[in-house]
Design a protein around this motif. Structure first.
Motif, PDB file in Angstrom:
ATOM      1  N   MET A 117      10.094 -11.862  -1.419  1.00 24.82           N
ATOM      2  CA  MET A 117       9.823 -12.131  -2.248  1.00 24.82           C
ATOM      3  C   MET A 117       8.171 -11.329  -3.116  1.00 24.82           C
ATOM      4  N   ALA A 118       7.710 -11.962  -3.529  1.00 26.49           N
ATOM      5  CA  ALA A 118       6.296 -11.158  -4.056  1.00 26.49           C
ATOM      6  C   ALA A 118       5.966 -11.710  -5.515  1.00 26.49           C
ATOM      7  N   TRP A 119       4.605 -11.500  -5.300  1.00 22.41           N
ATOM      8  CA  TRP A 119       4.170 -12.091  -6.777  1.00 22.41           C
ATOM      9  C   TRP A 119       3.553 -11.099  -7.573  1.00 22.41           C
ATOM     10  N   TYR A 120       3.718 -10.850  -8.824  1.00 22.92           N
ATOM     11  CA  TYR A 120       3.075  -9.796  -9.603  1.00 22.92           C
ATOM     12  C   TYR A 120       2.057 -10.179 -10.632  1.00 22.92           C
ATOM     13  N   ARG A 121       1.700  -9.379 -11.532  1.00 23.59           N
ATOM     14  CA  ARG A 121       1.186 -10.105 -12.142  1.00 23.59           C
ATOM     15  C   ARG A 121       1.119  -9.443 -14.056  1.00 23.59           C
ATOM     16  N   VAL A 169       1.586  -7.429  -6.894  1.00 25.73           N
ATOM     17  CA  VAL A 169       0.429  -8.387  -5.821  1.00 25.73           C
ATOM     18  C   VAL A 169      -0.240  -8.326  -5.228  1.00 25.73           C
ATOM     19  N   ALA A 170       1.481  -8.719  -3.958  1.00 21.22           N
ATOM     20  CA  ALA A 170       0.977  -9.089  -2.436  1.00 21.22           C
ATOM     21  C   ALA A 170       2.706  -8.960  -2.858  1.00 21.22           C
ATOM     22  N   THR A 171       3.839  -9.159  -1.321  1.00 23.51           N
ATOM     23  CA  THR A 171       4.431  -9.205  -1.081  1.00 23.51           C
ATOM     24  C   THR A 171       5.136 -10.032   0.350  1.00 23.51           C
ATOM     25  N   SER A 189       6.422 -10.566   7.431  1.00 33.69           N
ATOM     26  CA  SER A 189       5.681  -9.255   6.765  1.00 33.69           C
ATOM     27  C   SER A 189       4.208  -9.491   5.649  1.00 33.69           C
ATOM     28  N   THR A 190       3.742  -9.574   5.186  1.00 34.32           N
ATOM     29  CA  THR A 190       2.707  -9.245   4.236  1.00 34.32           C
ATOM     30  C   THR A 190       2.239  -7.900   3.568  1.00 34.32           C
ATOM     31  N   ALA A 191       1.835  -7.733   2.541  1.00 33.65           N
ATOM     32  CA  ALA A 191       1.525  -6.506   1.903  1.00 33.65           C
ATOM     33  C   ALA A 191       0.551  -7.121   0.734  1.00 33.65           C
ATOM     34  N   TYR A 192      -0.565  -6.212   0.387  1.00 28.80           N
ATOM     35  CA  TYR A 192      -1.595  -6.665  -0.760  1.00 28.80           C
ATOM     36  C   TYR A 192      -2.029  -5.653  -1.436  1.00 28.80           C
ATOM     37  N   GLU A 193      -1.735  -5.320  -2.724  1.00 28.26           N
ATOM     38  CA  GLU A 193      -2.390  -4.857  -3.775  1.00 28.26           C
ATOM     39  C   GLU A 193      -4.608  -4.578  -3.413  1.00 28.26           C
ATOM     40  N   ASP A 194      -5.078  -3.482  -3.154  1.00 28.35           N
ATOM     41  CA  ASP A 194      -6.502  -3.326  -3.052  1.00 28.35           C
ATOM     42  C   ASP A 194      -6.701  -4.126  -3.325  1.00 28.35           C
TER      43      ASP A 194
END
Length: 114
Positions: A33-37, A47-49, A55-60
């Motif tokens: 799953m992810a959020w985009y904008r 934005v984030a996954t 497990s998560t990851a984020y845009e800086d």
């Protein structure tokens, strides 16, 4: 898979919002799953996954301010946004993906006033 995003709105800079993305499918737990904008006049950005394993990851630019989470029992993903800035203003889209497919929600508008 149908995705329904909600929780957007108008907030002052420094405020918080929580976005939700409800999925229709029982296979939710197996999907990444992810959020985009997408801000006005700009390209859509990730934005984030969160993986199916959590497990998560984020845009800086959102690290330390946004938190992505999922509740597989409720087929729902969240984005907790804090310390919001005017530059976070955008339509936020939820995304679900498997190895061969992508699914998109309709978007929810977040407006951060200065």
């Amino acid at each position: 898979v149908q995705l329904q995003a909600s929780g957007g709105g108008l907030v002052q800079a420094g405020g918080s919002l929580r976005l939700s993305c409800a999925a229709s499918a029982s296979i939710f737990s197996s999907l990444g799953m992810a959020w985009y904008r997408q801000a006005p006049g700009k390209q859509r950005e990730l934005v984030a996954t969160i993986s199916s394993h959590g497990s998560t990851a984020y845009e800086d630019s959102v690290k330390g301010r946004f938190t992505i989470a999922r509740d597989n029992a409720k087929n729902t993903m969240y984005l907790q946004m804090s310390s919001l800035k005017p530059e976070d203003t955008a339509v936020y889209y939820c995304n679900a993906h498997s190895w061969d497919r992508q699914y998109w929600g309709q978007g929810t508008l977040v407006t951060v006033s200065s």
